[in-house]
Design a protein around this motif. Structure first.
Motif, PDB file in Angstrom:
ATOM      1  N   THR A  33       0.839  -1.201   0.000  1.00 57.48           N
ATOM      2  CA  THR A  33       0.000   0.000   0.000  1.00 57.48           C
ATOM      3  C   THR A  33       0.872   1.248   0.000  1.00 57.48           C
ATOM      4  O   THR A  33       0.574   2.231  -0.684  1.00 57.48           O
ATOM      5  CB  THR A  33      -0.961  -0.014   1.205  1.00 57.48           C
ATOM      6  OG1 THR A  33      -1.711  -1.230   1.180  1.00 57.48           O
ATOM      7  CG2 THR A  33      -1.909   1.167   1.176  1.00 57.48           C
ATOM      8  N   GLY A  89       0.924   4.118  -2.775  1.00 55.60           N
ATOM      9  CA  GLY A  89       0.786   5.528  -2.395  1.00 55.60           C
ATOM     10  C   GLY A  89       1.914   6.385  -2.940  1.00 55.60           C
ATOM     11  O   GLY A  89       1.690   7.509  -3.402  1.00 55.60           O
ATOM     12  N   ALA A 107       1.211   6.968  -6.534  1.00 55.86           N
ATOM     13  CA  ALA A 107       0.186   7.999  -6.710  1.00 55.86           C
ATOM     14  C   ALA A 107       0.770   9.390  -6.484  1.00 55.86           C
ATOM     15  O   ALA A 107       0.470  10.332  -7.231  1.00 55.86           O
ATOM     16  CB  ALA A 107      -0.981   7.741  -5.755  1.00 55.86           C
ATOM     17  N   ASP A 133      -1.318  12.346  -8.157  1.00 57.60           N
ATOM     18  CA  ASP A 133      -2.695  12.045  -7.749  1.00 57.60           C
ATOM     19  C   ASP A 133      -2.717  12.154  -6.223  1.00 57.60           C
ATOM     20  O   ASP A 133      -2.696  11.151  -5.501  1.00 57.60           O
ATOM     21  CB  ASP A 133      -3.102  10.651  -8.218  1.00 57.60           C
ATOM     22  CG  ASP A 133      -4.569  10.331  -7.942  1.00 57.60           C
ATOM     23  OD1 ASP A 133      -5.216  11.081  -7.164  1.00 57.60           O
ATOM     24  OD2 ASP A 133      -5.063   9.325  -8.475  1.00 57.60           O
ATOM     25  N   ARG A 159      -5.460  10.401  -3.906  1.00 58.14           N
ATOM     26  CA  ARG A 159      -5.228   8.950  -3.838  1.00 58.14           C
ATOM     27  C   ARG A 159      -3.980   8.655  -3.008  1.00 58.14           C
ATOM     28  O   ARG A 159      -3.967   7.718  -2.201  1.00 58.14           O
ATOM     29  CB  ARG A 159      -5.091   8.380  -5.252  1.00 58.14           C
ATOM     30  CG  ARG A 159      -4.968   6.872  -5.270  1.00 58.14           C
ATOM     31  CD  ARG A 159      -5.181   6.321  -6.692  1.00 58.14           C
ATOM     32  NE  ARG A 159      -5.160   4.880  -6.651  1.00 58.14           N
ATOM     33  CZ  ARG A 159      -4.088   4.141  -6.915  1.00 58.14           C
ATOM     34  NH1 ARG A 159      -2.958   4.717  -7.250  1.00 58.14           N
ATOM     35  NH2 ARG A 159      -4.156   2.829  -6.856  1.00 58.14           N
ATOM     36  N   THR A 209      -4.819   8.918   0.670  1.00 56.48           N
ATOM     37  CA  THR A 209      -5.586   7.767   1.140  1.00 56.48           C
ATOM     38  C   THR A 209      -4.702   6.543   1.308  1.00 56.48           C
ATOM     39  O   THR A 209      -4.710   5.881   2.361  1.00 56.48           O
ATOM     40  CB  THR A 209      -6.738   7.458   0.156  1.00 56.48           C
ATOM     41  OG1 THR A 209      -7.615   8.589   0.118  1.00 56.48           O
ATOM     42  CG2 THR A 209      -7.514   6.219   0.580  1.00 56.48           C
ATOM     43  N   LEU A 210      -3.920   6.224   0.279  1.00 55.21           N
ATOM     44  CA  LEU A 210      -3.083   5.023   0.324  1.00 55.21           C
ATOM     45  C   LEU A 210      -1.994   5.126   1.383  1.00 55.21           C
ATOM     46  O   LEU A 210      -1.745   4.169   2.130  1.00 55.21           O
ATOM     47  CB  LEU A 210      -2.469   4.759  -1.052  1.00 55.21           C
ATOM     48  CG  LEU A 210      -3.453   4.302  -2.125  1.00 55.21           C
ATOM     49  CD1 LEU A 210      -2.805   4.347  -3.506  1.00 55.21           C
ATOM     50  CD2 LEU A 210      -3.979   2.907  -1.812  1.00 55.21           C
TER      51      LEU A 210
END
Length: 185
Positions: A80, A84, A87, A92, A95, A98-99
């Motif tokens: 993860t 991330g 991203a 991004d 995203r 979040t990741l």
């Protein structure tokens, strides 16, 4: 053994060499094992550092399947984190936030302090880029507080670099931070 060399390949700017070794090693043994999951994750991280995001996504997909199969939260957190980071590098930012937040949670739950630090650096950087200065500063300082007692200079240097940019953005270069004059938190 190859997975343990991840920081060497990063520091030596040799992600291509690392990926070549993983190509050979992963082809030599295709059995689904935790070692394979780690190898896929490290190879994906090296691919991300080379901006080969398509290859990284494919590697992370298999890695994630293996992490779920073995119910391994440490591998899940690492995969993860790599997603991330990808991203973030692709700009991004929602995203990435979040990741990286999920990766941080996994690392905290497994007491993986290096995973916590690694996730914090890039989560704080993402928050800085999103204009969430107070949260970024809080996370940079948490990262430094973890690195200090461990004399962890690699991650500390990355943190100070990105934290310095945040301090500069806030208009307080040369200003006071609890980290100014002390070599360790």
């Amino acid at each position: 053994m190859a997975s343990a060399l991840r920081y060497y390949w990063i520091a030596a700017d040799s992600p291509h060499e690392g990926r070549n070794w993983f190509d050979r090693l992963l082809a030599a043994d295709e059995r689904p094992t935790p070692a394979r999951a780690w190898a896929l994750c490290v190879k994906a991280r090296l691919a991300v550092l080379q901006s080969d995001f398509t290859a990284a996504a494919t590697l992370l997909e298999e890695c994630g399947e293996l992490a779920r199969r073995f119910d391994d939260l440490t591998i899940t957190g690492s995969a993860t984190y790599v997603a991330g980071l990808a991203a973030l590098l692709q700009q991004d930012l929602p995203r990435a936030q979040t990741l990286l937040g999920k990766a941080l949670d996994c690392s905290r739950r497994t007491d993986d302090q290096i995973g916590v630090v690694n996730s914090l650096i890039y989560l704080a950087t993402t928050r800085s880029l999103l204009g969430q200065s107070d949260q970024a500063v809080e996370q940079f300082e948490e990262c430094l507080a973890i690195c200090g007692p461990r004399h962890e200079n690699w991650f500390r240097s990355y943190t100070l670099w990105t934290y310095g940019i945040e301090v500069w953005k806030r208009g307080t270069p040369g200003g006071r931070s609890r980290w100014n004059a002390r070599p360790y938190g």
